[in-house]
Scaffold this motif. Structure first.
Motif, PDB file in Angstrom:
ATOM      1  N   VAL A   1      10.779  -7.860  -4.156  1.00 46.10           N
ATOM      2  CA  VAL A   1      11.430  -6.721  -3.798  1.00 46.10           C
ATOM      3  C   VAL A   1      12.603  -6.337  -4.855  1.00 46.10           C
ATOM      4  O   VAL A   1      12.785  -5.127  -5.019  1.00 46.10           O
ATOM      5  N   ARG A   2      13.323  -7.204  -5.247  1.00 43.08           N
ATOM      6  CA  ARG A   2      14.285  -6.841  -6.143  1.00 43.08           C
ATOM      7  C   ARG A   2      14.068  -6.391  -7.539  1.00 43.08           C
ATOM      8  O   ARG A   2      14.437  -5.422  -7.911  1.00 43.08           O
ATOM      9  N   ASP A   3      12.782  -7.070  -8.092  1.00 52.54           N
ATOM     10  CA  ASP A   3      11.983  -6.270  -9.237  1.00 52.54           C
ATOM     11  C   ASP A   3      11.532  -4.962  -8.944  1.00 52.54           C
ATOM     12  O   ASP A   3      11.595  -4.039  -9.712  1.00 52.54           O
ATOM     13  N   THR A   4      10.991  -4.695  -7.853  1.00 49.25           N
ATOM     14  CA  THR A   4      10.482  -3.289  -7.126  1.00 49.25           C
ATOM     15  C   THR A   4      11.525  -2.322  -7.171  1.00 49.25           C
ATOM     16  O   THR A   4      11.625  -1.303  -7.930  1.00 49.25           O
ATOM     17  N   ALA A   5      12.777  -2.780  -6.693  1.00 51.25           N
ATOM     18  CA  ALA A   5      13.849  -2.018  -6.528  1.00 51.25           C
ATOM     19  C   ALA A   5      14.597  -1.393  -7.952  1.00 51.25           C
ATOM     20  O   ALA A   5      14.572  -0.355  -8.191  1.00 51.25           O
TER      21      ALA A   5
ATOM     22  N   TRP B   1       0.703  -1.182   0.061  1.00 51.05           N
ATOM     23  CA  TRP B   1      -0.164  -0.070  -0.006  1.00 51.05           C
ATOM     24  C   TRP B   1       1.083   1.093  -0.100  1.00 51.05           C
ATOM     25  O   TRP B   1       0.697   2.117  -0.825  1.00 51.05           O
ATOM     26  N   VAL B   2       1.919   1.244   0.957  1.00 51.46           N
ATOM     27  CA  VAL B   2       2.661   2.630   0.964  1.00 51.46           C
ATOM     28  C   VAL B   2       3.444   2.625  -0.293  1.00 51.46           C
ATOM     29  O   VAL B   2       3.653   4.062  -0.751  1.00 51.46           O
ATOM     30  N   LEU B   3       3.869   1.820  -0.898  1.00 49.20           N
ATOM     31  CA  LEU B   3       4.506   1.946  -2.276  1.00 49.20           C
ATOM     32  C   LEU B   3       3.713   2.710  -3.279  1.00 49.20           C
ATOM     33  O   LEU B   3       4.025   3.648  -3.894  1.00 49.20           O
ATOM     34  N   SER B   4       2.490   2.284  -3.420  1.00 48.32           N
ATOM     35  CA  SER B   4       1.405   2.642  -4.290  1.00 48.32           C
ATOM     36  C   SER B   4       1.114   4.195  -3.913  1.00 48.32           C
ATOM     37  O   SER B   4       1.085   5.062  -4.858  1.00 48.32           O
ATOM     38  N   MET B   5       0.827   4.402  -2.616  1.00 47.95           N
ATOM     39  CA  MET B   5       0.309   5.858  -2.274  1.00 47.95           C
ATOM     40  C   MET B   5       1.649   6.671  -2.296  1.00 47.95           C
ATOM     41  O   MET B   5       1.439   7.884  -2.733  1.00 47.95           O
ATOM     42  N   SER B   6       2.907   6.225  -2.196  1.00 53.44           N
ATOM     43  CA  SER B   6       4.030   7.162  -2.264  1.00 53.44           C
ATOM     44  C   SER B   6       4.186   7.544  -3.907  1.00 53.44           C
ATOM     45  O   SER B   6       4.690   8.654  -4.309  1.00 53.44           O
ATOM     46  N   ALA B   7       3.788   6.578  -4.789  1.00 59.72           N
ATOM     47  CA  ALA B   7       3.977   6.869  -6.202  1.00 59.72           C
ATOM     48  C   ALA B   7       2.783   7.954  -6.626  1.00 59.72           C
ATOM     49  O   ALA B   7       2.906   8.659  -7.396  1.00 59.72           O
TER      50      ALA B   7
ATOM     51  N   ALA C   1       9.527  -0.482   2.947  1.00 59.15           N
ATOM     52  CA  ALA C   1       8.482  -1.472   2.567  1.00 59.15           C
ATOM     53  C   ALA C   1       9.428  -2.877   3.120  1.00 59.15           C
ATOM     54  O   ALA C   1      10.322  -3.035   2.233  1.00 59.15           O
ATOM     55  N   LEU C   2       9.040  -3.580   3.925  1.00 59.41           N
ATOM     56  CA  LEU C   2       9.834  -4.793   4.678  1.00 59.41           C
ATOM     57  C   LEU C   2       8.960  -5.922   4.135  1.00 59.41           C
ATOM     58  O   LEU C   2       7.781  -6.297   4.542  1.00 59.41           O
ATOM     59  N   SER C   3       9.532  -6.846   3.245  1.00 57.17           N
ATOM     60  CA  SER C   3       8.784  -8.007   2.794  1.00 57.17           C
ATOM     61  C   SER C   3       7.503  -7.321   1.771  1.00 57.17           C
ATOM     62  O   SER C   3       6.292  -8.266   2.066  1.00 57.17           O
TER      63      SER C   3
ATOM     64  N   GLY D   1      12.559  12.301  -8.108  1.00 58.95           N
ATOM     65  CA  GLY D   1      12.040  13.236  -7.179  1.00 58.95           C
ATOM     66  C   GLY D   1      11.098  12.671  -5.835  1.00 58.95           C
ATOM     67  O   GLY D   1      10.789  13.550  -5.148  1.00 58.95           O
ATOM     68  N   GLY D   2      10.577  11.533  -6.226  1.00 60.23           N
ATOM     69  CA  GLY D   2       9.713  10.772  -5.340  1.00 60.23           C
ATOM     70  C   GLY D   2      10.509  10.588  -3.918  1.00 60.23           C
ATOM     71  O   GLY D   2      11.638  10.774  -4.028  1.00 60.23           O
ATOM     72  N   PRO D   3       9.800  10.308  -2.818  1.00 57.16           N
ATOM     73  CA  PRO D   3      10.342   9.904  -1.717  1.00 57.16           C
ATOM     74  C   PRO D   3      11.411   8.664  -2.016  1.00 57.16           C
ATOM     75  O   PRO D   3      11.084   7.756  -2.725  1.00 57.16           O
ATOM     76  N   ARG D   4      12.540   8.850  -1.123  1.00 55.80           N
ATOM     77  CA  ARG D   4      13.257   7.854  -1.026  1.00 55.80           C
ATOM     78  C   ARG D   4      12.833   6.456  -0.519  1.00 55.80           C
ATOM     79  O   ARG D   4      11.961   6.510   0.322  1.00 55.80           O
ATOM     80  N   LEU D   5      12.999   5.316  -1.300  1.00 57.88           N
ATOM     81  CA  LEU D   5      12.559   4.226  -0.801  1.00 57.88           C
ATOM     82  C   LEU D   5      13.610   3.191   0.115  1.00 57.88           C
ATOM     83  O   LEU D   5      14.597   3.214  -0.443  1.00 57.88           O
ATOM     84  N   PHE D   6      13.092   2.417   0.902  1.00 61.37           N
ATOM     85  CA  PHE D   6      13.836   1.434   1.824  1.00 61.37           C
ATOM     86  C   PHE D   6      13.133  -0.009   1.591  1.00 61.37           C
ATOM     87  O   PHE D   6      11.984   0.105   2.199  1.00 61.37           O
ATOM     88  N   LEU D   7      13.886  -0.805   0.822  1.00 63.83           N
ATOM     89  CA  LEU D   7      13.136  -2.031   0.704  1.00 63.83           C
ATOM     90  C   LEU D   7      14.025  -3.148   1.222  1.00 63.83           C
ATOM     91  O   LEU D   7      15.142  -3.040   1.188  1.00 63.83           O
ATOM     92  N   ALA D   8      13.422  -4.195   1.745  1.00 68.30           N
ATOM     93  CA  ALA D   8      13.919  -5.267   2.381  1.00 68.30           C
ATOM     94  C   ALA D   8      13.274  -6.533   2.260  1.00 68.30           C
ATOM     95  O   ALA D   8      12.059  -6.544   2.338  1.00 68.30           O
TER      96      ALA D   8
END
Length: 87
Positions: free
Chosen positions: A53-57, A1-7, A18-20, A34-41
Motif C-alpha cells: 500500500v505504501r509503494d502504491t501510494a 481490481w479497483v485500482l487497475s480499473m480506475s487507472a 482500497a483497504l489492504s 486527473g484520475g480519481p482520488r485514491l484512498f489507501l489503507a
C-alpha cells in the motif's frame, strides 16, 4: 481490481478506496494526473499489505494522483476498516 480499473477507465470513477489492497504499484502505473482520488489503507499488523500500500501510494503520487493514505494500528478486519470508510 479497483485500482487497475480506475487507472484504465478514470472517467468511470470519482474516488477509489482500497483497504489492504494487494495489487501493488503497477495497478496505478500510467494513470497520470486527473484520475480519481485514491484512498489507501493497511494495518501495521499486516506488514506485506502495508508495504504494498505504501509503494502504491508513492507510485500514484509520482504519477500526479491525489492520494489519501492511512495506516491503522491493527490487522485486516471489518472493525478496523469500518471507521475509515467515512473518510
Amino acid at each position: 481490481w479497483v485500482l487497475s480499473m480506475s487507472a484504465r477507465h478514470p472517467q468511470a470513477f470519482g474516488q477509489v478506496a482500497a483497504l489492504s489492497g494487494g495489487s501493488g504499484p503497477a495497478a496505478v502505473e500510467g494513470s497520470g494526473p486527473g484520475g480519481p482520488r485514491l484512498f489507501l489503507a493497511a494495518g501495521r499488523f499486516e506488514p506485506e499489505y502495508l508495504r504494498v500500500v505504501r509503494d502504491t501510494a508513492a507510485r500514484a503520487r509520482a504519477n500526479g494522483r491525489e492520494v489519501g493514505l492511512r495506516e491503522a494500528v491493527a490487522g485486516p478486519s471489518f472493525l478496523t476498516w469500518r471507521p475509515l470508510m467515512i473518510e
